[in-house]
Structure formats: structure tokens, C-alpha cells
Scaffold this motif. Structure first.
Motif, short mmCIF file in Angstrom:
data_model
loop_
_atom_site.label_atom_id
_atom_site.label_comp_id
_atom_site.label_asym_id
_atom_site.label_seq_id
_atom_site.Cartn_x
_atom_site.Cartn_y
_atom_site.Cartn_z
N GLU A 279 0.83 -1.21 0.00
CA GLU A 279 0.00 0.00 0.00
C GLU A 279 0.86 1.26 0.00
OE1 GLU A 279 -2.37 -0.53 3.45
OE2 GLU A 279 -3.74 -1.98 2.51
N GLN A 280 1.94 1.25 0.78
CA GLN A 280 2.84 2.41 0.83
C GLN A 280 3.49 2.67 -0.52
OE1 GLN A 280 1.97 4.02 3.43
NE2 GLN A 280 3.71 3.95 4.85
N THR A 281 3.81 1.59 -1.22
CA THR A 281 4.41 1.75 -2.55
C THR A 281 3.43 2.43 -3.49
OG1 THR A 281 5.81 -0.20 -2.24
CG2 THR A 281 5.43 0.51 -4.50
N ASP A 282 2.18 2.01 -3.46
CA ASP A 282 1.17 2.63 -4.33
C ASP A 282 0.98 4.10 -3.97
OD1 ASP A 282 0.80 0.23 -5.63
OD2 ASP A 282 -0.91 -0.37 -4.39
N LEU A 283 0.90 4.41 -2.67
CA LEU A 283 0.73 5.80 -2.25
C LEU A 283 1.94 6.65 -2.63
CD1 LEU A 283 -0.85 5.27 1.29
CD2 LEU A 283 -2.00 6.09 -0.77
N ALA A 284 3.13 6.08 -2.49
CA ALA A 284 4.34 6.83 -2.86
C ALA A 284 4.36 7.13 -4.35
CB ALA A 284 5.58 6.05 -2.45
N ARG A 285 3.93 6.18 -5.16
CA ARG A 285 3.88 6.42 -6.60
C ARG A 285 2.88 7.53 -6.94
NH1 ARG A 285 4.43 0.46 -7.45
NH2 ARG A 285 6.52 0.12 -8.30
N GLN A 286 1.72 7.51 -6.29
CA GLN A 286 0.73 8.56 -6.54
C GLN A 286 1.27 9.92 -6.11
OE1 GLN A 286 -2.99 7.47 -4.70
NE2 GLN A 286 -2.90 5.37 -5.49
N THR A 287 1.90 9.97 -4.92
CA THR A 287 2.48 11.22 -4.45
C THR A 287 3.56 11.71 -5.39
OG1 THR A 287 2.06 10.51 -2.17
CG2 THR A 287 3.61 12.33 -2.47
N LEU A 288 4.38 10.80 -5.86
CA LEU A 288 5.46 11.17 -6.77
C LEU A 288 4.91 11.71 -8.07
CD1 LEU A 288 8.55 11.15 -7.04
CD2 LEU A 288 8.38 8.86 -8.02
N SER A 289 3.82 11.13 -8.56
CA SER A 289 3.20 11.62 -9.79
C SER A 289 2.71 13.05 -9.63
CB SER A 289 2.06 10.69 -10.18
OG SER A 289 1.38 11.18 -11.32
N LEU A 290 2.08 13.35 -8.49
CA LEU A 290 1.59 14.71 -8.25
C LEU A 290 2.75 15.69 -8.11
CD1 LEU A 290 -1.28 13.93 -5.71
CD2 LEU A 290 -1.51 14.49 -8.15
N LEU A 291 3.79 15.29 -7.39
CA LEU A 291 4.94 16.17 -7.22
C LEU A 291 5.65 16.43 -8.53
CD1 LEU A 291 6.42 14.81 -3.86
CD2 LEU A 291 5.33 17.02 -4.23
N MET A 292 5.75 15.41 -9.39
CA MET A 292 6.40 15.61 -10.68
C MET A 292 5.59 16.54 -11.56
SD MET A 292 9.32 14.27 -10.91
CE MET A 292 9.44 14.56 -12.67
N THR A 293 4.28 16.44 -11.47
CA THR A 293 3.43 17.36 -12.23
C THR A 293 3.66 18.79 -11.76
OG1 THR A 293 1.77 15.64 -12.53
CG2 THR A 293 1.06 17.90 -12.87
N SER A 294 3.71 18.98 -10.43
CA SER A 294 3.94 20.30 -9.88
C SER A 294 5.32 20.83 -10.28
CB SER A 294 3.81 20.25 -8.36
OG SER A 294 4.16 21.49 -7.78
N TYR A 295 6.32 19.95 -10.22
CA TYR A 295 7.67 20.40 -10.57
C TYR A 295 7.77 20.75 -12.05
CZ TYR A 295 12.71 20.38 -11.36
OH TYR A 295 13.97 20.71 -11.73
N ALA A 296 7.17 19.92 -12.89
CA ALA A 296 7.24 20.20 -14.32
C ALA A 296 6.47 21.45 -14.68
CB ALA A 296 6.70 18.99 -15.11
N THR A 297 5.51 21.83 -13.83
CA THR A 297 4.70 23.01 -14.13
C THR A 297 5.40 24.30 -13.71
OG1 THR A 297 2.68 21.73 -13.84
CG2 THR A 297 2.47 24.13 -13.69
N ASP A 298 5.86 24.35 -12.45
CA ASP A 298 6.43 25.62 -11.97
C ASP A 298 7.81 25.46 -11.35
OD1 ASP A 298 5.83 24.32 -9.62
OD2 ASP A 298 4.02 25.50 -9.24
N GLY A 299 8.40 24.23 -11.40
CA GLY A 299 9.76 24.06 -10.91
C GLY A 299 9.89 24.01 -9.40
N ARG A 300 8.80 23.80 -8.69
CA ARG A 300 8.85 23.76 -7.24
C ARG A 300 8.86 22.31 -6.72
NH1 ARG A 300 4.00 27.30 -5.11
NH2 ARG A 300 2.93 25.82 -6.50
#
Length: 468
Positions: free
Chosen positions: A405-426
């Protein structure tokens, strides 16, 4: 009901073959088997009669007797133990051989556990290497993405108009080699860059200078951060690859073959549940464990020895013949030439010294009591190991569920963070932290699965049976 058992879809036959090779080739196991065969050879020895006794005496000067001159005295005697002694001795030897056989069985299942454990550890190592390589590739993609953002931020700060900025942003989002989650964020970055480009054309070059100071500095920091993690992961990967040969050599040496021989490892381990009631499993251990069976055989040996001490206090019978050859002897002008004499003989031992037989009886009773106490202690130890194995198995099952379960949650969190980083570099530092968490969860998930397999192998070793 307790759910036990993990099996892989495609490794069972290979592992079974390895177990067969180990059983045929392992020198320690062959030594135990030869000990058992040697103990079996004592059974016919214990059931045999004592060797006949032949005694011969020859007179240097013939002995003058009334019927002639006696030349020699020849005796042949066969002793016979009391009724039932030979059968009891054979029974004792058979029980001792059975104890040796149970020692062989204990060594066999211990060897099976060692082979399985080494095989699972090798599988775990290969999975750790695979996961580490995958994460290393992802970090290198993050490094390229951070470099592209750093270069893009510098390019955006250069021109005053937004028209030249938009092609650079579009090029970054379409051509940069990043993970699938990042490429989705890259598309958002292109849109954001276009918008910021239009705004920049209205505000002038002062805004471009400010972007260069802030975005460029943070972008280079992101590159350095990811490079630090890449270096650490490369070192971890080198250590894992160096650990492959010792485990491989250990596995091959259990099979008594070349340490560098190739080993077939499963592509994946998938769980299949086998239901065992807790008490049934404990009963199986207390009934089938080879050490308990060996102690049972020893207890029977001493029971037979108590019977033997009584029989040995009985007389032994002997039957034989005495032959005396004669030659003619002249006496008063007459030849005294009697016939040779043949005399049947009977022999009987008289066991009147009873202390040693009483001591034999007491010795057998005390040894039997000691075995009973040792057996009780062994049952307690096996029960303790049973409880510990169930605890470890349940813990491994919980950890498997948790880390999955933690692996799935980490992947989802990573996907959101990558989207945020690719959008504004944060949030690039958060991206690296979550990526490290994901790697940690993946490795812990593999460890928990292997722990389940090894724990079940330990239970199979205790119960001397397959839990399927």
C-alpha cells in the motif's frame, strides 16, 4: 485458521530439482546416511550366536591309561544365551539404527531449509539489484529534467519579449527524456511557460533578470541534489553486486558443486495461500519432528536394555563334545588297545553376583528417564519456535500488505509532485525525498515476501513435511 505458504509460479520445479541434487550430493548428509547403514549392520551381529570354542591339547609323551596311550584331548563347545536374549539384542540394535535414521532425517530437512534459505536470499538480492537499477535510471532522468529546467530558466531570462521564450518551453516539454509522470508535467510546463512569456513581454527585461537569479540558482541546486543521490545509489548497487558471489557460492556448496555454477532464479514470487489450523500444525511438529522421533527411538532402546538386564542375569547354556584318541599300549604281554573316547559335554554359567545386573537395570532406567526429560525439553523448544515462527509469519504478512500500500501511495504522491515540478519548478526536494521513500518501500516489500518464504521453510523444517 492460519494462512501459510508462499509459492512462485514457475520456480517450484527448479527448486525441487536443487533439493534433490543437494540430497544426493551433500557430503554431510551422505555421512549421516552411511552412519545409519552402519547401524543397520549391527542387527545381524546382535542376533548371532557366540562363536563356538575349540580347544585342543596334545601330549608330548603319551599319557598311559588303562585302555591305551592317550595322544590328545580335543574339546568343542557352543554356548547358547538364555531364551529370548538374541531376539532382544536384535530389537535393541534395530531401535538404535532407527535413532540413526532419524538423525539422518533431521540433517536432510535442515539441509533443505539451508538450500531454500540461500535460494530465497539470492532471489532477494537479484530483486534488490533490479529495483536499485530502475531507481538509478529514474534519478538520471530527474537529473536531465533538472538540467533542462536550469537551462530553460536561463534562456527565459535572456530575451525581453515573450515570443522567443515560448519555443524553448515547448522544446523542453516535448523532447526531454523524463519518466511518464514527468512528461505529463512537462506538457503543463509548456503551457505555463507560454503564459509567463506573454506576461514577461509586458513587464520588460527587469522581470527576466529576476527569473534568472531565482530560477537558475534553484535549478542548479536541484541538479546537485539529484547527483548526490545518484552517487549514493551507485555505491549501494556496487555493494549489492559484490554480494552476489558469496551467496551464489554458498548455495552451490550446499549442493556440493562448483561455486561459480549458474543458478536458475524465479522471475517473480507470487503468494498462494495454504490453510493450516494452528493446533494441527503444532501437532504435526510434535509428531513428525525428527529429533523427537530420535528421542522416542532412544527411549525404546533403554526400555529394551531394561529387559536385557533381566535376561543377562539368567544362566547361559553350553553344549559340546570331548574327543580323546588312544593308541595301543603293551601291558604284561598283551596289547591294550581301547577305542577312542567321545564324551558329550554340557556347560552352565551361574550368575550369582547380582550387583552388576541390578546396576544394569538401574542404569537403563536412569537413561530412559533422562531421555524423557530431554524429550519434554525439546517439545518446549519446538513449541517456542512454533510461536516465534507464527509471529514472524504474521508480521511478514502485515509488512507485505503495508509496504504494498505504501508503494502505491508513494507512486501517486510522486506523480503529483512531478506534475507540480514540471509546471512551476517547485518541490524538487520533495520529489527526491518521495523517490527515496519509494525505493525504501520497494526493498522492504521484497524483504517481507522473502521473510514469509523463509519462515515457512523453517516451519517445514520443524514439521518435516511440505506445507502445501
Amino acid at each position: 485458521m492460519l494462512c501459510l505458504g508462499l509459492r512462485s509460479a514457475g520456480f517450484s520445479q527448479s527448486l525441487e530439482e536443487y533439493l534433490k541434487v543437494a540430497a544426493e550430493n551433500n557430503p554431510e548428509l551422505k555421512a549421516y546416511f552411511n552412519d545409519y547403514l552402519a547401524a543397520l549392520e549391527k542387527v545381524p551381529q546382535a542376533g548371532a550366536l557366540p562363536d563356538p570354542e575349540l580347544s585342543m591339547g596334545f601330549f608330548i609323551q603319551p599319557m598311559e591309561r588303562f585302555m591305551g596311550n592317550q595322544q590328545a584331548d580335543i574339546q568343542l563347545m557352543q554356548m547358547f544365551p538364555w531364551f529370548g536374549i538374541l531376539k532382544t539384542q536384535k530389537d535393541e540394535a534395530g531401535k538404535m539404527a532407527l535413532a540413526r535414521y532419524e538423525l539422518f532425517q533431521e540433517a536432510k530437512y535442515r539441509l533443505y531449509y539451508q538450500v531454500k534459505s540461500s535460494w530465497y536470499q539470492l532471489y532477494k538480492l537479484e530483486e534488490e539489484i533490479r529495483i536499485t537499477k530502475e531507481n538509478l535510471d529514474i534519478l538520471r532522468q530527474y537529473e536531465r529534467l533538472a538540467l533542462i529546467r536550469f537551462q530553460t530558466s536561463g534562456t527565459q531570462a535572456g530575451p525581453a519579449s515573450g515570443s522567443s521564450t515560448r519555443p524553448e518551453a515547448s522544446s523542453m516539454s516535448s523532447n526531454s527524456p523524463v519518466p511518464s509522470t514527468a512528461s505529463m508535467g512537462g506538457m503543463s510546463a509548456g503551457v505555463s511557460s507560454s503564459t509567463s512569456g506573454k506576461t514577461g513581454s509586458k513587464t520588460g527585461s527587469s522581470m527576466g533578470t529576476s527569473a534568472s537569479m531565482s530560477g537558475g540558482g534553484s535549478g542548479m541546486t536541484d541538479v546537485l541534489r539529484v547527483r548526490i543521490q545518484i552517487k549514493e545509489l551507485e555505491n549501494t548497487l556496487a555493494l549489492l553486486e559484490d554480494s552476489r558471489q558469496p551467496i551464489k557460492a554458498e548455495f552451490n556448496l550446499w549442493l556440493n558443486r562448483d561455486p561459480n555454477e549458474q543458478i536458475n532464479i524465479a522471475d517473480s514470487l507470487s503468494a498462494s495461500l495454504v490453510s493450516w489450523e494452528r493446533q494441527v500444525l503444532l501437532d504435526s511438529i510434535t509428531q513428525n519432528n525428527p529429533m523427537l522421533k530420535m528421542l522416542d527411538a532412544e527411549e525404546q532402546v533403554y526400555e529394551v536394555q531394561k529387559k536385557m538386564s533381566l535376561l543377562e542375569g539368567r544362566p547361559m547354556l553350553g553344549a559340546g563334545v570331548n574327543y580323546m584318541p588312544f593308541t595301543p599300549r603293551p601291558d604284561n604281554g598283551m596289547n591294550m588297545a581301547g577305542n577312542d573316547m567321545v564324551m558329550p559335554m554340557v556347560k552352565l554359567t551361574i550368575p550369582i553376583y547380582r550387583k552388576k545386573y541390578n546396576a544394569l537395570q538401574k542404569e537403563a532406567e536412569l537413561k530412559q528417564l533422562a531421555v524423557q526429560q530431554r524429550k519434554e525439553n525439546t517439545v518446549n523448544q519446538l513449541t517456542t519456535q512454533w510461536y516465534a515462527a507464527l509471529r514472524d509469519l504474521e508480521d511478514a504478512r502485515r509488512r507485505t500488505k503495508l509496504y504494498s500500500e505504501q508503494t502505491d501511495l508513494a507512486r501517486q504522491t510522486l506523480s503529483l509532485l512531478m506534475t507540480s515540478y514540471a509546471t512551476d519548478g517547485r518541490d524538487f526536494e520533495d520529489v527526491l525525498a518521495v523517490q527515496q521513500q519509494l525505493l525504501d518501500y520497494q526493498l522492504k516489500l521484497i524483504t517481507s515476501i522473502i521473510d514469509q518464504h523463509i519462515t515457512i521453510a523453517g516451519l517445514e523444517n520443524l514439521a518435516a513435511t511440505e506445507l502445501n
